[in-house]
Write a protein that holds these residues in place. Structure first.
Motif, short mmCIF file in Angstrom:
data_model
loop_
_atom_site.label_atom_id
_atom_site.label_comp_id
_atom_site.label_asym_id
_atom_site.label_seq_id
_atom_site.Cartn_x
_atom_site.Cartn_y
_atom_site.Cartn_z
N ALA A 126 48.87 -0.92 14.22
CA ALA A 126 48.45 -2.21 13.66
C ALA A 126 49.41 -2.70 12.57
CB ALA A 126 47.03 -2.10 13.11
N SER A 127 50.06 -1.74 11.90
CA SER A 127 50.93 -2.13 10.77
C SER A 127 52.15 -2.91 11.23
CB SER A 127 51.35 -0.90 9.97
OG SER A 127 52.26 -0.12 10.73
N LYS A 128 52.42 -2.85 12.53
CA LYS A 128 53.58 -3.58 13.04
C LYS A 128 53.24 -5.02 13.42
CE LYS A 128 56.31 0.39 14.33
NZ LYS A 128 56.47 1.42 15.36
N HIS A 129 51.97 -5.40 13.28
CA HIS A 129 51.59 -6.79 13.55
C HIS A 129 52.18 -7.68 12.46
CE1 HIS A 129 49.13 -10.40 14.15
NE2 HIS A 129 48.77 -9.89 15.33
N PRO A 130 52.82 -8.80 12.81
CA PRO A 130 53.51 -9.63 11.80
C PRO A 130 52.58 -10.11 10.67
CG PRO A 130 53.42 -10.74 13.97
CD PRO A 130 53.04 -9.32 14.18
N LYS A 131 51.29 -10.26 10.94
CA LYS A 131 50.39 -10.74 9.88
C LYS A 131 49.67 -9.60 9.15
CE LYS A 131 49.21 -14.93 12.53
NZ LYS A 131 48.14 -15.47 13.37
N PHE A 132 50.04 -8.34 9.47
CA PHE A 132 49.26 -7.21 8.97
C PHE A 132 49.10 -7.22 7.44
CE2 PHE A 132 48.94 -2.66 7.60
CZ PHE A 132 47.71 -2.40 8.16
N ALA A 133 50.23 -7.26 6.75
CA ALA A 133 50.17 -7.15 5.28
C ALA A 133 49.78 -8.45 4.62
CB ALA A 133 51.52 -6.66 4.75
N THR A 134 49.93 -9.55 5.37
CA THR A 134 49.65 -10.86 4.78
C THR A 134 48.23 -11.32 5.13
OG1 THR A 134 50.71 -11.88 6.73
CG2 THR A 134 52.09 -11.50 4.78
N GLU A 135 48.16 -12.11 6.16
CA GLU A 135 46.87 -12.72 6.52
C GLU A 135 45.75 -11.70 6.75
OE1 GLU A 135 45.50 -15.74 10.07
OE2 GLU A 135 47.56 -15.91 9.31
N PHE A 136 46.11 -10.54 7.31
CA PHE A 136 45.08 -9.55 7.66
C PHE A 136 44.80 -8.55 6.54
CE2 PHE A 136 46.19 -10.09 12.47
CZ PHE A 136 45.39 -11.23 12.51
N GLY A 137 45.46 -8.73 5.40
CA GLY A 137 45.17 -7.89 4.25
C GLY A 137 45.25 -6.39 4.54
N SER A 138 46.19 -6.00 5.40
CA SER A 138 46.39 -4.59 5.78
C SER A 138 45.15 -3.95 6.41
CB SER A 138 46.85 -3.75 4.58
OG SER A 138 48.09 -4.23 4.12
N ASP A 139 44.31 -4.78 7.02
CA ASP A 139 43.11 -4.27 7.68
C ASP A 139 43.36 -4.13 9.18
OD1 ASP A 139 40.69 -3.69 8.77
OD2 ASP A 139 39.62 -5.38 7.86
N PRO A 140 43.48 -2.88 9.66
CA PRO A 140 43.78 -2.69 11.09
C PRO A 140 42.71 -3.29 12.01
CG PRO A 140 43.33 -0.57 10.00
CD PRO A 140 43.41 -1.60 8.94
#
Lengths: 491, 491
Positions: free
Chosen positions: B399-413
């Motif tokens: 999941a951490s490789k998703h482009p929005k992972f750290a941003t829009e998704f707040g690092s929530d897998p």
């Protein structure tokens, strides 16, 4: 005229029933079968690989001219022959349930064609007086009773049961930690006045429900008259108690017994007469949705169908759906395809014709049994009410009239009971002692004791059945038992 | 050489199982069928009145030359046609179960002809290493699991379950007030070292048993290697914990997956090769009688048979007999007559032939699924182990490789998981998010937390099946899902 809706009686649900959720995967299943959707969500085997290509059935044909026990010729005259294919397109009858569907997962409530038939049947017979009732299939009343216990009782709860009742039902509740409290009965079943008094004096948390076999009761063979049913229903409404009516024998209602053979009814009843003569069920009195009716094919078709159904208000049916999803799922697909194929070909009218023939058959058997009791049992010490329903008859004995009662038996009626049981066995006939069905009152906290008359204390009884043996053996067995009992009493 | 007897592990029985008595009426049944005895003790309807005169079945014939999904011609070449009559004397096959018996009450453990077949089959496949084991029929593993819970757990007890497991199983235990505690898994299932550590650090009363789907696990598709099975069995012996092995997918074992189509095994295995290649079951390691094996016809014949069986030591089988007497009684008589008629005609060898064909069928389907994952899924962000058994495959995503992972998704897998699920749905293919199968640890008292690596925290997965859809659709669906996921990751 629209009927009223049921009362919300959800506060009666058990801890288990209240904490049971719906399946989380269910939310995905709304996408199942959508056009264009490839659904990789469920672990269903392809029906192509079910190794049952077809099942062909031979069942008796309406109007069952030679009775329910006739050996059919196999010709179209008396037999319906039908084939249920795996691949539905080959099925010619519109309400056929193809094996590809009945042998697949799905339809916890039962296959739609069968559920529809049961709903129509229930409406036709019971006319439930509220709107939001439904049915769900079970694998028989034993399982239905277990599901009722789990949905409505929690360890430590109390329930009311008939003073003499079906031992398996008690064993189920007892093992679940439920306190079985007996209700007083007489020759016609539960005594409403005693029930009212019992509830008025109740100590501690009220019982969750009453459990009754109102028609052809096991073991007593009694049937609750309609005025008692009405009174009991009122009492249960007043005290907010549910009613579990366990009715496997409902359609084994018979003509009234008469000793005068010339007065025995030989003519077949019309369907309307038949339905009109059926005793009023608790369900048909139920304006609140307080009754859970347990019905079964075991006694009217065959026990090995392992199929019955529960009738109740929709809120309760939904809870049975949830418990069935994680226990039995649904009755066998073979059963459902075969039973639906038969019943939907017979139609509601044909099914009534079957039940009418069954009534005739049981009436004859009952008559043989009661004639034999009249003829061979010791009149001076017995009393009995011939049953009007069910598989069982009972004969009461006045134990105090046994010559050894006050002496050798120390005025213990159970010793007389055992002596008669043993004497019957020695004479090659087995009837079951009534005390074997007696409910041990394990109420907790203890309830006030109910009055028992001296005469009742010394009354013992035996249960016999006229269902299970051919009529010649039945007469022979009762002659043996009656003669043994007569000798026991020195008569 | 005689095998050892099982250990007495009755102390594991639940409050309910310990307080359940045998039926009091049973004492009378020893007189049933004695010569000359008229037995009026039981409420059995006469089989003459069962309205099913015969059932005729068409099943595929050994050796299933065209595979398990072939449409048979109906000729003797590929079809066995047999008729089960109500009246036994008409049945020509020695092991036929006449409808007069299968549709009557009796044989809670299952009809003798079928139980015998299942015992032989169990001995042939598993060689249980102790003497006093037996089988009892069930109405499928869902019900068997419920019966296990009732026989071995009491409200407040804990059980160990796989970290990801079948939600219905959890709902059943949860509603009964049982604490589900997850066991750590990796790509090959339960991790023995983690289990040993978990039990060594256990707080409060030990868990009653471990519940595992060892072969073709649902949902992960993993299969426990034999060395892990041995290690887990040792751990359970050491800590005196039972093992519930739920094995609906056991015979859906496949060839190892290879991407190289030229290396795919096209030849049919011999029966000995087939049996020899089956993974070692917990049952076949069980020298103490500590394993309860739940087997089922649902995935190898058809779910709608509603029939399975439990293998366990006799003391436990007796307790299942008692609970079945007051719940399901036994599987449908139609099912038993039809399934026994088919299996006993196939014989043990023919049944193995059927299972061998099933293996081929599932191997092809699995290959199509895994080929498609290789072809269409975004290689840079996925990992997976092709399943060697069962109906399910899973694909892990980082999941951490998703482009929005750290941003829009707040690092929530879980937000990535949901985004992929929705993208798949939009592209017309549904796979189930792994988190839907995640066990909520509701241990009470709380158990020490187990370590989870950073990588594991960010790993999400999806479960798909190759069982339920034809192969062309399967490939099409996985193309859609793979492309949707690729686009989600901006690849």
């Amino acid at each position: 005229m629209t009927k009223p809706l049921s009362k919300d009686l959800s506060h009666h649900l058990s801890l288990e029933a209240q904490s049971r959720g719906a399946s989380s995967l269910k939310t995905a299943f709304k996408y199942f079968g959508l056009p264009g959707m490839v659904f990789l969500g469920g672990g269903l085997p392809l029906s192509d690989s079910f190794p049952f290509d077809s099942v062909s059935v031979a069942s008796p044909a309406v109007p069952f001219a030679a009775g329910v026990c006739a050996k059919p010729s196999g010709s179209e005259e008396d037999t319906i022959n039908f084939k249920i294919s795996k691949r539905g397109e080959e099925n010619k009858f519109k309400t056929e349930i193809p094996l590809s569907r009945s042998l697949q997962y799905g339809y916890t409530e039962g296959q739609p064609e069968l559920v529809e038939f049961l709903k129509e049947h229930t409406a036709l017979i019971h006319h439930p007086p509220y709107e939001d009732w439904s049915v769900i299939s079970t694998v028989g009343n034993t399982q239905a009773w277990d599901a009722v216990l789990r949905n409505f009782t929690t360890r430590g709860d109390s329930i009311l049961v008939e003073e003499y009742t079906f031992p398996s039902a008690l064993e189920a509740s007892h093992a679940q930690g439920i306190h079985n409290v007996p209700m007083k009965m007489d020759d016609y079943g539960i005594v409403p006045e005693a029930l009212e008094q019992q509830l008025a004096q109740w100590v501690g948390a009220k019982p969750k429900f009453i459990y009754t076999i109102p028609t052809g009761q096991n073991p007593t063979g009694s049937s609750l008259p309609v005025d008692r049913r009405k009174a009991i229903y009122e009492i249960c409404c007043k005290h907010d108690i549910l009613i579990i009516e366990d009715e496997p024998y409902y359609f084994l209602q018979m003509e009234e017994y008469t000793q005068d053979v010339t007065k025995r009814v030989a003519t077949t009843k019309s369907r309307d007469e038949f339905v009109g003569a059926l005793v009023t069920s608790f369900l048909s009195l139920d304006i609140e949705g307080r009754v859970l009716r347990l019905d079964s094919f075991s006694k009217v078709l065959a026990p090995g169908t392992r199929m019955g159904w529960i009738v109740a208000q929709n809120r309760f049916i939904e809870r049975f759906l949830r418990i069935h999803e994680v226990t039995i799922q649904c009755p066998s697909g073979f059963t459902q395809s075969i039973v639906s194929g038969t019943l939907n070909r017979w139609g509601q009218d044909g099914y009534l014709d079957w039940l009418i023939e069954l009534r005739k058959d049981y009436t004859s058997k009952r008559d043989v049994a009661i004639d034999s009791v009249h003829k061979y049992f010791p009149k001076a010490v017995i009393s009995f009410v011939p049953p009007v329903a069910g598989m069982f008859f009972t004969v009461d004995f006045d134990a105090s009239k046994h010559p050894k009662f006050a002496t050798e038996f120390g005025s213990d009626p159970l010793k007389v009971e055992n002596a008669i049981y043993e004497a019957g066995l020695k004479n090659n006939c087995l009837m079951i002692p009534g005390s074997w069905f007696k409910v041990d009152d394990n109420s907790e906290p203890p309830q006030p004791a109910q009055e028992v008359s001296e005469a009742a204390k010394n009354t013992i009884f035996f249960r016999g059945t006229y269902a299970a043996v051919p009529m010649d053996q039945l007469a022979l067995g009762l002659k043996s038992f009656g003669e043994a009992a007569t000798a026991e009493f020195g008569l």
